[in-house]
Design an enzyme around this catalytic site. Structure first.
Site, mmCIF file in Angstrom:
data_model
loop_
_atom_site.group_PDB
_atom_site.id
_atom_site.type_symbol
_atom_site.label_atom_id
_atom_site.label_comp_id
_atom_site.label_asym_id
_atom_site.label_seq_id
_atom_site.Cartn_x
_atom_site.Cartn_y
_atom_site.Cartn_z
ATOM 1 N N LYS A 36 71.302 -15.326 -30.647
ATOM 2 C CA LYS A 36 71.554 -14.484 -29.462
ATOM 3 C C LYS A 36 71.883 -13.035 -29.784
ATOM 4 C CE LYS A 36 76.309 -16.128 -29.179
ATOM 5 N NZ LYS A 36 77.105 -17.275 -28.719
ATOM 6 N N ARG A 131 87.355 -21.498 -23.001
ATOM 7 C CA ARG A 131 86.123 -20.937 -22.473
ATOM 8 C C ARG A 131 85.479 -22.096 -21.719
ATOM 9 N NH1 ARG A 131 81.501 -17.876 -25.970
ATOM 10 N NH2 ARG A 131 80.548 -19.940 -25.866
HETATM 11 C C1 LIG Z 1 77.425 -17.995 -29.746
HETATM 12 C C2 LIG Z 1 77.596 -19.453 -29.718
HETATM 13 C C3 LIG Z 1 77.532 -20.190 -30.910
HETATM 14 C C4 LIG Z 1 77.342 -19.540 -32.267
HETATM 15 O O1 LIG Z 1 78.513 -18.887 -32.669
HETATM 16 P P1 LIG Z 1 78.614 -18.197 -34.126
HETATM 17 O O2 LIG Z 1 80.051 -17.845 -34.215
HETATM 18 O O3 LIG Z 1 77.704 -17.016 -34.110
HETATM 19 O O4 LIG Z 1 78.204 -19.203 -35.126
HETATM 20 C C5 LIG Z 1 77.646 -21.556 -30.821
HETATM 21 N N1 LIG Z 1 77.848 -22.184 -29.643
HETATM 22 C C6 LIG Z 1 77.928 -21.507 -28.476
HETATM 23 C C7 LIG Z 1 78.147 -22.254 -27.217
HETATM 24 C C8 LIG Z 1 77.809 -20.127 -28.474
HETATM 25 O O5 LIG Z 1 77.893 -19.459 -27.334
#
Ligand SMILES: *Cc1c(COP(=O)(O)O)cnc(C)c1O
Length: 357
Positions: A36, A131
């Site tokens: 992302k 969250r």
């Molecule tokens: C962004 C995200 C991740 C990945 O997180 P990192 O810290 O970049 O590894 C995993 N799960 C969800 C739901 C996310 O939003």
């Protein structure tokens, strides 16, 4: 070369992807690579794929659509809870989505029935980071409402920590997931093949050999992209860091007093600026600003450079202590944190310089 630019070392990112993928596979964990931060960048996603990753996750459906349109046929995972208004497209472009609302799951099912296409869901549990996710004591009721919906595969349950409240993944809060999965499997006679333990922060448990037995899926971005785990303040050995830098060019270079002249009000972002009077200093203005980058995520590559501040389109740096001489038109380079990369990748004003060797 064009300025400002973000330099993206695709080779090192691919190598990180390979190592993270191997490490997960050796521990019987399936991996979704999270792209992302790339804001839909296909070359970045391609470096994950070239590293062997077979499942890609993104928070935004726009980016997942981009991936599909680029010809990617592997698994796609929508990481942010679907918006009710986008369920039809979710079914169309994503194989799997993370969910926490009954009304959304029902809407996904209806949309899936309409186009006769099965869709997978991972039900998110909130183990403390506040969250997304259902609180553990409400999970049975939640499942009661969704177990029999047509065209939906309940692929498993998952959690996310270390993102909002900064709650660290621990053996005990990760174990909650394994226990809940056991209960649900028994109670509802479900298979629930996936237990999705978390993001980069959870890889610390994997390195320590303390990841609870039963966790068999991780969603990882930062470790692959940056080789770091900021939540646990770790630099991950075996992975490569500084795979992204920013380059910007000097548009003004002058000796100026370090304290402003005149009455000081608020800056363009509503803050009252504070200055330390260090006498006359050599200041450079770079042609990049807050519209493109997060100020406190910039670390100058060269010694003797200090970031002073920025407005929307100007970045001010003190270059008095930099060795060698500088002139207007020269470029300065900065290492970046995750937030700075995110902003640079999203800004349409920033040129992308892909490095491959
Ligand atoms: C962004 C995200 C991740 C990945 O997180 P990192 O810290 O970049 O590894 C995993 N799960 C969800 C739901 C996310 O939003």
């Amino acid at each position: 070369m064009e300025n400002p630019r973000i330099n993206i070392n695709l080779t090192q990112i691919r190598e990180n992807a390979e190592r993270v993928f191997e490490n997960c596979r050796n521990n019987n964990i399936s991996l979704t690579g999270v792209v992302k931060v790339g804001a839909g960048d296909i070359k970045l996603a391609q470096s994950f794929i070239n590293g062997g990753i077979k499942s890609l996750g993104d928070s935004r459906l726009d980016n997942i659509r981009n991936l599909r349109r680029s010809g990617y046929q592997g698994e796609t995972v929508l990481l942010r809870l679907p918006q009710l208004a986008e369920v039809t497209e979710v079914i169309n472009y994503a194989d799997l989505s993370l969910v926490s609302e009954v009304v959304t799951v029902k809407a996904l099912s209806e949309a899936a029935v309409k186009v006769c296409k099965r869709h997978g869901i991972i039900v998110m549990i909130d183990v403390g980071d506040l969250r997304e996710g259902i609180l553990p004591d409400q999970i049975k009721d939640f499942f009661r409402e969704i177990v029999n919906l047509p065209m939906l595969d309940i692929r498993g349950i998952g959690t996310n920590v270390g993102c909002y409240a900064g709650v660290l993944p621990t053996i005990s809060n990760t174990e909650i997931l394994v226990e809940l999965a056991e209960e649900l499997r028994d109670y509802y006679s479900l298979e629930l093949p996936l237990i999705s333990g978390g993001n980069t922060a959870t890889t610390r448990l994997l390195s320590d050999n303390t990841l609870p037995e039963g966790i068999n899926h991780l969603r990882i971005g930062e470790a692959i992209l940056q080789g770091t785990d900021i939540t646990n303040q770790r630099i991950i050995k075996d992975l490569q860091q500084n795979n992204f830098t920013m380059t910007a060019s000097i548009i003004e270079l002058k000796d100026k007093p370090s304290a402003p002249t005149g009455e000081v009000g608020y800056d363009a972002f509503g803050n009252i600026p504070v200055y330390e009077d260090r006498g006359v200093r050599k200041r450079a203005i770079l042609a990049v600003g807050r519209q493109d980058v997060k100020l406190d995520g910039l670390i100058p590559v060269d010694e003797g450079i200090k970031v002073l501040g920025a407005s929307s389109d100007h970045l001010l740096v003190d270059v008095t202590d930099k060795k060698g001489c500088l002139s207007t038109g020269d470029e300065l380079e900065f290492y970046l944190d995750y937030g700075a990369i995110l902003r640079l990748m999203t800004s349409p004003y920033v040129y992308k310089n892909y490095i491959m060797f």
